[in-house]
Design a protein around this motif. Sequence first.
Motif, mmCIF file in Angstrom:
data_model
loop_
_atom_site.group_PDB
_atom_site.id
_atom_site.type_symbol
_atom_site.label_atom_id
_atom_site.label_comp_id
_atom_site.label_asym_id
_atom_site.label_seq_id
_atom_site.Cartn_x
_atom_site.Cartn_y
_atom_site.Cartn_z
ATOM 1 N N UNK A 387 44.241 37.065 34.219
ATOM 2 C CA UNK A 387 44.396 38.464 34.632
ATOM 3 C C UNK A 387 43.654 38.690 35.949
ATOM 4 N N UNK A 388 44.385 39.064 36.977
ATOM 5 C CA UNK A 388 43.781 39.344 38.274
ATOM 6 C C UNK A 388 43.288 40.781 38.347
ATOM 7 N N UNK A 389 42.039 40.982 38.732
ATOM 8 C CA UNK A 389 41.442 42.314 38.823
ATOM 9 C C UNK A 389 41.375 42.781 40.271
ATOM 10 N N UNK A 390 41.205 44.075 40.490
ATOM 11 C CA UNK A 390 41.058 44.575 41.864
ATOM 12 C C UNK A 390 39.778 44.047 42.508
ATOM 13 N N UNK A 413 52.087 28.767 22.317
ATOM 14 C CA UNK A 413 51.266 27.692 22.887
ATOM 15 C C UNK A 413 51.964 26.856 23.953
ATOM 16 N N UNK A 414 53.153 27.287 24.387
ATOM 17 C CA UNK A 414 53.842 26.527 25.431
ATOM 18 C C UNK A 414 53.877 27.278 26.756
ATOM 19 N N UNK A 415 53.186 28.409 26.817
ATOM 20 C CA UNK A 415 53.188 29.173 28.068
ATOM 21 C C UNK A 415 51.876 29.936 28.236
ATOM 22 N N UNK A 416 51.687 30.455 29.423
ATOM 23 C CA UNK A 416 50.489 31.239 29.762
ATOM 24 C C UNK A 416 50.949 32.542 30.406
ATOM 25 N N UNK A 417 50.318 33.626 30.034
ATOM 26 C CA UNK A 417 50.642 34.938 30.599
ATOM 27 C C UNK A 417 49.809 35.176 31.852
ATOM 28 N N UNK A 418 50.476 35.595 32.921
ATOM 29 C CA UNK A 418 49.786 35.967 34.157
ATOM 30 C C UNK A 418 49.979 37.467 34.396
ATOM 31 N N UNK A 419 48.877 38.149 34.692
ATOM 32 C CA UNK A 419 48.929 39.580 35.006
ATOM 33 C C UNK A 419 48.243 39.811 36.343
ATOM 34 N N UNK A 420 48.925 40.498 37.243
ATOM 35 C CA UNK A 420 48.334 40.851 38.533
ATOM 36 C C UNK A 420 48.046 42.347 38.550
ATOM 37 N N UNK A 421 46.806 42.699 38.196
ATOM 38 C CA UNK A 421 46.389 44.107 38.188
ATOM 39 C C UNK A 421 45.561 44.451 39.417
ATOM 40 N N UNK A 422 45.645 43.624 40.442
ATOM 41 C CA UNK A 422 44.779 43.765 41.611
ATOM 42 C C UNK A 422 45.035 45.040 42.415
ATOM 43 N N UNK A 436 41.145 54.372 32.638
ATOM 44 C CA UNK A 436 41.638 54.022 31.301
ATOM 45 C C UNK A 436 43.107 53.615 31.274
ATOM 46 N N UNK A 437 43.938 54.300 32.090
ATOM 47 C CA UNK A 437 45.361 53.959 32.076
ATOM 48 C C UNK A 437 45.617 52.554 32.632
ATOM 49 N N UNK A 438 44.761 52.105 33.560
ATOM 50 C CA UNK A 438 44.901 50.749 34.103
ATOM 51 C C UNK A 438 44.550 49.720 33.035
ATOM 52 N N UNK A 439 43.486 50.001 32.292
ATOM 53 C CA UNK A 439 43.047 49.093 31.220
ATOM 54 C C UNK A 439 44.085 49.049 30.110
ATOM 55 N N UNK A 440 44.579 50.225 29.730
ATOM 56 C CA UNK A 440 45.587 50.300 28.661
ATOM 57 C C UNK A 440 46.820 49.477 29.009
ATOM 58 N N UNK A 441 47.246 49.550 30.256
ATOM 59 C CA UNK A 441 48.440 48.800 30.655
ATOM 60 C C UNK A 441 48.211 47.301 30.532
ATOM 61 N N UNK A 442 47.051 46.832 30.986
ATOM 62 C CA UNK A 442 46.745 45.404 30.880
ATOM 63 C C UNK A 442 46.780 44.957 29.426
ATOM 64 N N UNK A 443 46.126 45.724 28.554
ATOM 65 C CA UNK A 443 46.045 45.359 27.139
ATOM 66 C C UNK A 443 47.426 45.367 26.485
ATOM 67 N N UNK A 444 48.239 46.366 26.809
ATOM 68 C CA UNK A 444 49.591 46.442 26.233
ATOM 69 C C UNK A 444 50.460 45.278 26.693
ATOM 70 N N UNK A 445 50.360 44.934 27.971
ATOM 71 C CA UNK A 445 51.132 43.808 28.491
ATOM 72 C C UNK A 445 50.666 42.514 27.826
ATOM 73 N N UNK A 446 49.346 42.371 27.658
ATOM 74 C CA UNK A 446 48.804 41.165 27.025
ATOM 75 C C UNK A 446 49.250 41.078 25.566
ATOM 76 N N UNK A 447 49.176 42.194 24.861
ATOM 77 C CA UNK A 447 49.531 42.207 23.438
ATOM 78 C C UNK A 447 51.001 41.846 23.227
#
Length: 528
Positions: A387-390, A413-422, A436-447
């Motif tokens: 997860x990329x942060x600002x 287990x055959x892939x990795x999730x990439x998130x660009x929240x920068x 909070x809305x930025x954090x919520x989005x990251x968590x929802x995408x991860x989940x």
Amino acid sequence: MSEEQRRQLQQQLWNIANTLRGKMSADDFRDYILGFIFYKYLSEKIANFANDQLEGEELTFESLDEKSVEGKKYLEAIEEACKEELGYYLAPSEMFDHLAKKGNGELGSNTFILGDLTKVLKNIEQSTLGTESAEEFEHLFDDIDLTSAKLGKSEDEKNELIAKVLVHLNKINFQLRDATADVLGDAYEYLIGEFASGAGKKAGEFYTPQPVSQLLAELVTLNNPKLRNVYDPTCGSGSLLLRVKRQAEFVGHIYGQERNPTTYNLARMNMILHDVHFSKFDIKNEDTLEKPQHLEMKFDAIVANPPFSTQWSANPMFMSDDRFSSYGKLAPSSKADLAFVQHMVYHLSEEGTMAVVLPHGVLFRGGAEGHIRQYLIEKMNCLDAVIGLPSNIFFGTSIPTCILVMRKCRKKNDNILFIDASKHFEKVKTTNVMRPEHITKIVQIYKARKVEDKYSAIVTIEQIKENDWNLNIPRYVDSFEVEDEVDLNALSAQLAELDNESSVVDREITSFCKELGIKPPLVNGSKQ
């Protein structure tokens, strides 16, 4: 606690800081104020507990006579109960309120309290000797040096300054009886945050901004809200551990390690301040990589914000250490980032989750780091998300950072999730803040492990292998924003119009200059 109450509390604390400002550095007066806040907390905790014990006796703890036979009888029973339940003891004459009033002249003409205060702080620690809480209270007040010249040249000057601070603090109601109020926690985090901001990079090593703490806590509790334990190998002031405790439905035990003695004291204070029983936390003061203190343990949740790219010994002897031996290589001595990752993966339970903040270099640096990165992905297959942060969200450094989320028993287990929240933040003065809305989005995408254009991508391990195990986020998440096409003909027409307007102005200036009999400010009167 309402926002207005919080604002008033912060203003009072800032006023106290201003009493000390100029006398000492931000680091120093932070330690004094937090130490006295902790002493006030311990006093109020004792008073509440003792008054509960005295219920029905028509007596209060503060009213008990320490010299009378009857008073001594009550106090002996209360002391025994306090040590068993709270882990420490203070007599009525040692209470914060008593010394604050004495220093303010409310108990007589003698307002000198330095000697009393020194004795009380020592007595708090000594009251725990021989009890189960002894280790948790040992040397807690070592950073409060009441003999320091920073407090004043003379004993009277020092006494006057300390008395002012205690009187200010005594006016703050920490609302310990209100289970929903965390006034003390708010005060503590405000001071840590303000003085971490003021002290710069050094302070940033032990304080993680609340939004980042919240994100890490949500990530490690998402799949398991009931934790047997939680661990932070570079726990600083303990804010990350407490955030996980607050986020989880249940945490059985808290573990941490911190090499800086002052920060280690703050972490233990922070646990007690937030009502973590002394039997429920174990914080150690040692260098985590060189002298790990919890080697035999596995943890359900691990969170960390290690000092970025710090040095370590990288001693070849570590090749026989179970934390590093299977990788075949050690992280370079100039950059311990992945050594911390290896340490945490070793301590992770089979069903556990870890989330660690790191500089971007760990994603693409080669050499030994590239080898370790490949092993983590290819052999251990424990990397779950990147997860990329600002940038500019940490105190003392503007560099962009990332979070690595790791799990040993991964379902996907055959892939990795990439998130660009920068690019997802709010600019506040000179700092970027995750809301909070930025954090919520990251968590929802991860989940959901969801793919979103210009924000997230699911990448197979085979693809990462083709990229030579490079995890640099832009390789997998294209966040490039296409700019509007430029109409060159329209731009050319605008430039021509501007040139015409400029020529008219030049001629007018030249005309005025001739009327005044001065040379025009143009070479050879061009553009006339």
